[in-house]
Design an enzyme around this catalytic site. Structure first.
Site, short mmCIF file in Angstrom:
data_model
loop_
_atom_site.label_atom_id
_atom_site.label_comp_id
_atom_site.label_asym_id
_atom_site.label_seq_id
_atom_site.Cartn_x
_atom_site.Cartn_y
_atom_site.Cartn_z
N HIS A 177 -0.90 0.56 5.85
CA HIS A 177 -1.95 1.06 6.75
C HIS A 177 -2.15 2.54 6.49
O HIS A 177 -1.21 3.26 6.20
CB HIS A 177 -1.54 0.86 8.22
CG HIS A 177 -2.69 0.90 9.15
ND1 HIS A 177 -3.20 2.08 9.63
CD2 HIS A 177 -3.45 -0.08 9.68
CE1 HIS A 177 -4.23 1.83 10.42
NE2 HIS A 177 -4.41 0.51 10.46
N ASP B 277 -3.11 -7.57 10.69
CA ASP B 277 -3.64 -8.75 9.99
C ASP B 277 -2.57 -9.68 9.45
O ASP B 277 -2.89 -10.76 8.95
CB ASP B 277 -4.54 -8.29 8.84
CG ASP B 277 -5.77 -7.58 9.38
OD1 ASP B 277 -6.01 -6.43 8.98
OD2 ASP B 277 -6.44 -8.17 10.24
C1 SDX Z 1 -7.02 -2.93 8.99
O1 SDX Z 1 -7.95 1.84 9.59
C2 SDX Z 1 -7.67 0.98 10.49
O2 SDX Z 1 -7.32 1.29 11.61
C3 SDX Z 1 -7.83 -0.47 10.06
C4 SDX Z 1 -7.36 -1.53 11.04
C5 SDX Z 1 -8.21 -1.57 12.29
O3 SDX Z 1 -7.72 -2.05 13.30
O4 SDX Z 1 -9.41 -1.18 12.21
O5 SDX Z 1 -6.01 -1.29 11.39
C6 SDX Z 1 -7.45 -2.91 10.41
O6 SDX Z 1 -7.85 -2.74 8.13
C7 SDX Z 1 -5.56 -3.08 8.68
C8 SDX Z 1 -5.28 -2.97 7.14
C9 SDX Z 1 -5.57 -4.34 6.53
N1 SDX Z 1 -5.52 -4.26 5.05
C10 SDX Z 1 -4.54 -4.85 4.37
O7 SDX Z 1 -3.58 -5.41 4.87
C11 SDX Z 1 -4.76 -4.81 2.86
C12 SDX Z 1 -3.46 -4.41 2.16
N2 SDX Z 1 -3.16 -3.01 2.46
C13 SDX Z 1 -3.77 -2.01 1.69
O8 SDX Z 1 -4.64 -2.25 0.72
C14 SDX Z 1 -3.51 -0.57 2.12
O9 SDX Z 1 -2.26 -0.50 2.65
C15 SDX Z 1 -4.54 0.00 3.07
C16 SDX Z 1 -5.91 -0.12 2.52
C17 SDX Z 1 -4.45 -0.70 4.38
C18 SDX Z 1 -4.21 1.47 3.27
O10 SDX Z 1 -4.38 2.07 2.06
P1 SDX Z 1 -4.23 3.67 1.89
O11 SDX Z 1 -3.86 4.33 3.17
O12 SDX Z 1 -5.44 4.19 1.20
O13 SDX Z 1 -2.97 3.79 1.00
P2 SDX Z 1 -2.96 3.64 -0.56
O14 SDX Z 1 -3.88 2.51 -0.96
O15 SDX Z 1 -3.18 4.98 -1.16
O16 SDX Z 1 -1.46 3.15 -0.81
C19 SDX Z 1 -0.42 4.09 -0.81
C20 SDX Z 1 0.60 3.51 -1.79
C21 SDX Z 1 -0.03 3.11 -3.12
O17 SDX Z 1 0.97 3.22 -4.08
P3 SDX Z 1 0.97 4.56 -5.04
O18 SDX Z 1 -0.40 4.60 -5.74
O19 SDX Z 1 1.16 5.74 -4.10
O20 SDX Z 1 2.11 4.35 -5.99
O21 SDX Z 1 1.14 2.29 -1.23
C22 SDX Z 1 0.79 1.19 -2.08
C23 SDX Z 1 -0.34 1.64 -2.97
O22 SDX Z 1 -0.31 0.95 -4.20
N3 SDX Z 1 0.37 0.11 -1.19
C24 SDX Z 1 0.71 -1.17 -1.33
C25 SDX Z 1 0.11 -1.84 -0.24
N4 SDX Z 1 -0.57 -0.97 0.49
C26 SDX Z 1 -0.42 0.23 -0.10
N5 SDX Z 1 1.47 -1.81 -2.25
C27 SDX Z 1 1.60 -3.16 -2.08
N6 SDX Z 1 1.06 -3.86 -1.06
C28 SDX Z 1 0.31 -3.24 -0.13
N7 SDX Z 1 -0.22 -3.94 0.88
#
Ligand code: SDX
Length: 422
Positions: free
Chosen positions: A300, A357
């Protein structure tokens, strides 16, 4: 710190009632000729708001100051909607009045039903919702004047009340069953369940266990400060677009798998994993930089601790499965995956926890919804938050059209070259 000095100019530091302070940089460009640079808005406050507060490190979520777990356990969705929209829990009379307004707007214009006939039966329900909610602007002209507070309230009631009706119709259309009209003697959740799973040929008895789970699902997802879809609604609203168009824009943004579409993606992932013994394979993929696979329902932008909604949703999932006597192996996979991930250094270091989720799909699947309807349910709930945030923006005397700038790295001036010379 009361101000931040840049190039000899002081920029005030503003404090809220709780949470991070902000540096007011509204005069930065005028003073320095420079923009700030923050793709994804990881360090940017887009507005002032009094609606929802999140402490991502502590795993705290407050709706108008009330903790989400208390509201999920003790309140109901209509009461929470009143709280988010008006700022206070309603008195008995206020609750009755608000509930009556919502109830009496549940029916849709009869001609809107004909729009469904234009979609393929296998259209994704979110594609239908984007279209049908935007089309509401073609039917409810008497509540599109955004500068008239009375019309804003009517449009708000219409959107909150009609989303379940339109959503149930999208589901019915996909399975070739007739639409059911709303039954105003039922609660918000019971009405939606009946329109979705009932048939004209026999009475539909609402299971109180399922109704309670639906209420909690709607409460938990109602608002979440300036997330992507809420920011979309605010930006659309800042141009003066009508509320139906703004909510349709929010639905479109919510559909993305990185946002509200993650519940559908998370359940599909759990089904793809299938059995606990395959979890290590998927954990390895999630950690592999060369593999685009991510653990859906994990991570998140704000929560760097356990999403408090996921905690409640995990309990609701167990309750619903136990009370309905459902032995769904994906719940075991979810529990096992959560435990393995929470003890894996990669997830610990990156502070990746289950989000709202991760378990919501298990609950919706247990109730009987197909995965394609999961984000539609999220949209029914989040319409309340979108409306509350849109209203707050419309009532803000400092409100102006949102118009970010950029760091330009493209071609500088060059003259046109006729085709014959290229
Ligand atoms: C919702 O914003 C809100 O409030 C949203 C929400 C709401 O109520 O409105 O809470 C609802 O959207 C919840 C999130 C649902 N999405 C997912 O579950 C999809 C999977 N998660 C992600 O794609 C990710 O975690 C995000 C999009 C939710 C957040 O991404 P960020 O904050 O932009 O973080 P990032 O993508 O830069 O990740 C940071 C690191 C990365 O690694 P590095 O490049 O630093 O090495 O963490 C890793 C990412 O690769 N990472 C994951 C991961 N999520 C982040 N690695 C594996 N699995 C994951 N799920």
């Amino acid at each position: 710190m009361t101000s931040l000095a840049i190039d000899g100019k002081d920029y005030p530091v503003l404090s809220g009632t709780v949470g991070p302070e902000v540096v007011d940089i509204r005069k930065l460009y005028a003073n320095t000729g420079r923009f700030t640079y923050d793709p994804g808005f990881t360090s940017t406050a887009s507005c002032e708001s009094k609606i929802t507060y999140i402490d991502g490190d502590a795993g705290i979520l407050l709706y108008r100051g009330y903790p989400i777990d208390q509201l999920a356990e003790q309140s109901n969705f209509i009461e929470v909607a009143h709280l988010l929209l008006n700022g206070e829990l309603p008195s008995a009379d206020e609750y009755a009045d608000f509930s009556r307004h919502i109830t009496r707007h549940t029916m849709i214009h009869e001609q809107l039903a004909t729009f469904y006939r234009g979609f393929r039966r296998d259209a994704h329900p979110m594609a239908i919702m984007c279209g049908i909610v935007g089309a509401m602007a073609a039917f409810y002209h008497d509540s599109t004047d955004i500068h008239d507070p009375k019309q804003r309230v009517i449009a708000s009631h219409r959107l909150i009340a009609k989303m379940p009706t339109l959503a149930a119709m999208a589901y019915k259309y996909s399975i070739g069953q007739p639409f059911l009209y709303p039954d105003n003697s039922l609660s918000f959740s019971a009405n939606f369940l009946r329109m979705t799973f009932g048939v004209p040929a026999e009475p539909y008895v609402v299971d109180p266990v399922v109704e309670d789970a639906m209420e909690k699902l709607l409460i938990l997802q109602a608002d979440h400060e300036q997330n992507a879809s809420t920011s979309t609604v605010r930006l659309a609203g800042s141009s003066g677009a009508n509320p139906f168009a703004c909510i349709s824009a929010g639905i479109a943004c919510l559909w993305g798998p990185a946002h509200g579409g993650a519940n559908e993606a998370a359940l599909n992932m759990l089904r793809q994993i299938g059995t606990p013994d395959r979890i290590p394979e998927f954990i390895a993929r999630a950690k592999d930089k060369n593999d685009p696979f991510r653990l859906m329902g994990f991570g998140h932008r704000v929560y760097k601790n356990y999403d408090p909604r996921a905690k409640v949703m995990g309990k609701v999932a167990k309750q619903v499965l136990d009370k309905l006597g459902i032995n769904d192996p994906i719940f075991d996979v979810a529990r096992e995956l959560e435990q393995i991930a929470l003890n894996d250094p990669y997830f610990i270091d990156k502070k990746l926890y289950p989000n709202v989720d991760f378990y919501s799909g298990v609950v919706m699947s247990a109730i009987g919804f197909p995965t394609s309807m999961f984000t539609v349910l999220f949209a029914i709930s989040r319409t309340v938050g979108w409306i509350a945030q849109w209203t707050e923006m419309m009532e803000d005397p400092e409100q102006k059209i949102g118009r970010p700038r950029q760091l330009y790295t493209g071609a500088t001036h060059r003259d046109y070259v006729p085709l014959a010379s290229r």
